[in-house]
Design an enzyme around this catalytic site. Structure first.
Site, PDB file in Angstrom:
ATOM      1  N   ARG A 173       0.859  -1.191   0.000  1.00 17.21           N
ATOM      2  CA  ARG A 173       0.000   0.000   0.000  1.00 17.21           C
ATOM      3  C   ARG A 173       0.890   1.234   0.000  1.00 17.21           C
ATOM      4  O   ARG A 173       1.861   1.294   0.761  1.00 17.21           O
ATOM      5  CB  ARG A 173      -0.854   0.072   1.262  1.00 17.21           C
ATOM      6  CG  ARG A 173      -1.834  -1.048   1.442  1.00 17.21           C
ATOM      7  CD  ARG A 173      -2.530  -0.874   2.805  1.00 17.21           C
ATOM      8  NE  ARG A 173      -3.115  -2.107   3.261  1.00 17.21           N
ATOM      9  CZ  ARG A 173      -3.195  -2.462   4.544  1.00 17.21           C
ATOM     10  NH1 ARG A 173      -2.713  -1.678   5.488  1.00 17.21           N
ATOM     11  NH2 ARG A 173      -3.746  -3.615   4.880  1.00 17.21           N
ATOM     12  N   HIS A 189       2.955  -3.069   5.341  1.00 15.34           N
ATOM     13  CA  HIS A 189       2.339  -3.007   4.005  1.00 15.34           C
ATOM     14  C   HIS A 189       2.969  -1.898   3.151  1.00 15.34           C
ATOM     15  O   HIS A 189       2.957  -1.980   1.925  1.00 15.34           O
ATOM     16  CB  HIS A 189       0.834  -2.779   4.119  1.00 15.34           C
ATOM     17  CG  HIS A 189       0.076  -3.979   4.585  1.00 15.34           C
ATOM     18  ND1 HIS A 189      -0.236  -5.029   3.751  1.00 15.34           N
ATOM     19  CD2 HIS A 189      -0.423  -4.313   5.806  1.00 15.34           C
ATOM     20  CE1 HIS A 189      -0.911  -5.950   4.432  1.00 15.34           C
ATOM     21  NE2 HIS A 189      -1.039  -5.541   5.686  1.00 15.34           N
ATOM     22  N   ASP A 196      -1.918  -9.744   3.533  1.00 17.55           N
ATOM     23  CA  ASP A 196      -3.099 -10.214   4.263  1.00 17.55           C
ATOM     24  C   ASP A 196      -3.689 -11.348   3.442  1.00 17.55           C
ATOM     25  O   ASP A 196      -4.039 -11.150   2.275  1.00 17.55           O
ATOM     26  CB  ASP A 196      -4.133  -9.092   4.407  1.00 17.55           C
ATOM     27  CG  ASP A 196      -3.634  -7.965   5.298  1.00 17.55           C
ATOM     28  OD1 ASP A 196      -2.674  -8.186   6.059  1.00 17.55           O
ATOM     29  OD2 ASP A 196      -4.218  -6.866   5.225  1.00 17.55           O
ATOM     30  N   TYR A 224      -6.721 -11.012  17.413  1.00 19.27           N
ATOM     31  CA  TYR A 224      -6.035  -9.723  17.406  1.00 19.27           C
ATOM     32  C   TYR A 224      -6.991  -8.734  16.736  1.00 19.27           C
ATOM     33  O   TYR A 224      -7.572  -9.053  15.695  1.00 19.27           O
ATOM     34  CB  TYR A 224      -4.718  -9.813  16.616  1.00 19.27           C
ATOM     35  CG  TYR A 224      -3.903  -8.541  16.655  1.00 19.27           C
ATOM     36  CD1 TYR A 224      -3.093  -8.249  17.759  1.00 19.27           C
ATOM     37  CD2 TYR A 224      -3.960  -7.620  15.609  1.00 19.27           C
ATOM     38  CE1 TYR A 224      -2.360  -7.069  17.804  1.00 19.27           C
ATOM     39  CE2 TYR A 224      -3.233  -6.439  15.650  1.00 19.27           C
ATOM     40  CZ  TYR A 224      -2.438  -6.163  16.753  1.00 19.27           C
ATOM     41  OH  TYR A 224      -1.727  -5.000  16.800  1.00 19.27           O
ATOM     42  N   HIS A 227      -8.440  -8.461  12.909  1.00 18.40           N
ATOM     43  CA  HIS A 227      -7.895  -9.572  12.123  1.00 18.40           C
ATOM     44  C   HIS A 227      -8.730 -10.852  12.232  1.00 18.40           C
ATOM     45  O   HIS A 227      -8.204 -11.950  12.254  1.00 18.40           O
ATOM     46  CB  HIS A 227      -6.444  -9.841  12.522  1.00 18.40           C
ATOM     47  CG  HIS A 227      -5.507  -8.765  12.054  1.00 18.40           C
ATOM     48  ND1 HIS A 227      -5.529  -7.498  12.577  1.00 18.40           N
ATOM     49  CD2 HIS A 227      -4.559  -8.754  11.098  1.00 18.40           C
ATOM     50  CE1 HIS A 227      -4.612  -6.753  11.958  1.00 18.40           C
ATOM     51  NE2 HIS A 227      -4.010  -7.491  11.061  1.00 18.40           N
ATOM     52  N   ASP A 229     -10.915 -11.727   9.962  1.00 16.67           N
ATOM     53  CA  ASP A 229     -11.276 -12.261   8.648  1.00 16.67           C
ATOM     54  C   ASP A 229     -10.082 -12.463   7.715  1.00 16.67           C
ATOM     55  O   ASP A 229     -10.245 -12.701   6.522  1.00 16.67           O
ATOM     56  CB  ASP A 229     -12.312 -11.352   7.970  1.00 16.67           C
ATOM     57  CG  ASP A 229     -11.782  -9.935   7.753  1.00 16.67           C
ATOM     58  OD1 ASP A 229     -10.672  -9.615   8.249  1.00 16.67           O
ATOM     59  OD2 ASP A 229     -12.475  -9.146   7.084  1.00 16.67           O
ATOM     60  N   HIS A 230      -8.882 -12.350   8.254  1.00 14.37           N
ATOM     61  CA  HIS A 230      -7.686 -12.622   7.440  1.00 14.37           C
ATOM     62  C   HIS A 230      -6.505 -12.843   8.380  1.00 14.37           C
ATOM     63  O   HIS A 230      -6.600 -12.563   9.571  1.00 14.37           O
ATOM     64  CB  HIS A 230      -7.388 -11.468   6.484  1.00 14.37           C
ATOM     65  CG  HIS A 230      -6.937 -10.201   7.167  1.00 14.37           C
ATOM     66  ND1 HIS A 230      -7.812  -9.282   7.711  1.00 14.37           N
ATOM     67  CD2 HIS A 230      -5.695  -9.715   7.408  1.00 14.37           C
ATOM     68  CE1 HIS A 230      -7.126  -8.286   8.244  1.00 14.37           C
ATOM     69  NE2 HIS A 230      -5.835  -8.518   8.088  1.00 14.37           N
ATOM     70  N   HIS A 232      -2.595 -11.650   8.749  1.00 15.29           N
ATOM     71  CA  HIS A 232      -1.544 -10.755   8.265  1.00 15.29           C
ATOM     72  C   HIS A 232      -0.190 -11.420   8.538  1.00 15.29           C
ATOM     73  O   HIS A 232       0.078 -11.856   9.650  1.00 15.29           O
ATOM     74  CB  HIS A 232      -1.648  -9.410   9.012  1.00 15.29           C
ATOM     75  CG  HIS A 232      -0.435  -8.535   8.856  1.00 15.29           C
ATOM     76  ND1 HIS A 232      -0.436  -7.372   8.123  1.00 15.29           N
ATOM     77  CD2 HIS A 232       0.831  -8.661   9.359  1.00 15.29           C
ATOM     78  CE1 HIS A 232       0.784  -6.824   8.171  1.00 15.29           C
ATOM     79  NE2 HIS A 232       1.569  -7.588   8.909  1.00 15.29           N
TER      80      HIS A 232
END
Ligand SMILES: [Zn+2]
Length: 258
Positions: A173, A189, A196, A224, A227, A229-230, A232
């Site tokens: 990003r 990122h 992710d 955490y 987090h 749904d994914h 990292h």
């Protein structure tokens, strides 16, 4: 993106002679140039150079639990151990020496643009819908190189999860994009060192737990904040350009990862 290059030609034929059946298998070990990088000598402990460094990038995902493989061009015990893990993961003789079979497997896994075959630049450079590796704290070249290293670790993680797809939701990003999505101010990122990921056939906890043995010094997952749904994963310990100390930080409390 997915160019399949014939890296090796194997010729098998059988001869049957009267009175005796003789089966002969001939493998032609032709040296093939790879579109990304070609190794020209066997590598083992004690060797050093750019060819070792290129190898380290590709086996860094086979680090020991909670450890990393230094990408320093020096073939030490950690590199040898990573090569052994790579070899056994792909059914090769695990001797820790990178020779023709090991390189053939790497060529098989590697696209001509240097990315491993299950990940692509496009997939990792999708921050806020923009393309290009600029707008971060590093040069676009350095950011892109970091992304390649991230992808080779992801390829190892994917392999260890049974060769099932891992999907990258967000990786590099720009600073502007990171602010837009509410990322941490010095997020990995920004450097191309983070991804992710999600899986459709493995739980997030399986992904987070497995990541511990694939060179990821940053892991954040279920339990955490933000987090659920994914997962990292990042390489913060190797990132000397960020503001964090080079230590391992894992947190996925619902998975027992800490
Ligand atoms: Zn992230």
């Amino acid at each position: 993106m997915r160019v399949n290059t014939l890296k090796r030609v194997a010729v098998a034929f059988a001869l049957a002679l009267p009175g005796a059946a003789i089966a002969t298998v001939v493998a032609a070990p032709a040296a093939h140039a790879d579109g990304c990088y070609t190794w020209n000598r066997d590598l083992y402990q004690g060797r050093s150079g750019e060819d070792v460094r290129q190898l380290q990038i590709r086996v860094a995902g086979w680090a020991a639990y909670r450890d990393i493989v230094q990408v320093d061009g020096i073939y030490g015990p950690e590199t040898a151990a990573a090569v052994r893990r790579f070899q056994s993961a792909y059914g090769l003789r695990a001797d820790g020496i990178a020779g023709p079979q090991t390189f053939a497997k790497i060529y098989d896994l590697q696209d001509n643009d240097c990315t491993p075959k299950h990940f692509s630049y496009t997939e990792l450079d999708n921050g806020c819908g923009k393309g290009g590796w600029s707008g971060g704290p590093l040069s676009s070249t350095a950011t892109r190189e970091n992304a390649v290293r991230t992808m080779w670790k992801l390829e190892a993680l994917r392999r260890s999860l049974g060769d099932t797809p891992l999907y990258v939701n967000s990786a590099f990003r720009s600073i502007a994009c990171n602010q837009q999505v509410g990322g941490a101010s010095d997020s990995q990122h920004l450097y191309g060192t983070a991804a992710d990921v999600v899986s459709r056939s493995r739980s997030l906890c399986q992904v987070a737990k497995s990541a511990r043995s694939h060179g990821f010094s940053g892991i954040f997952g279920p339990g955490y904040p933000g987090h659920s749904d994914h997962v990292h994963v990042d390489s913060r310990r190797e990132n000397n350009r960020d503001r964090s100390s080079n230590t391992t930080t894992w947190s996925a409390p619902n998975c027992g990862v800490s």
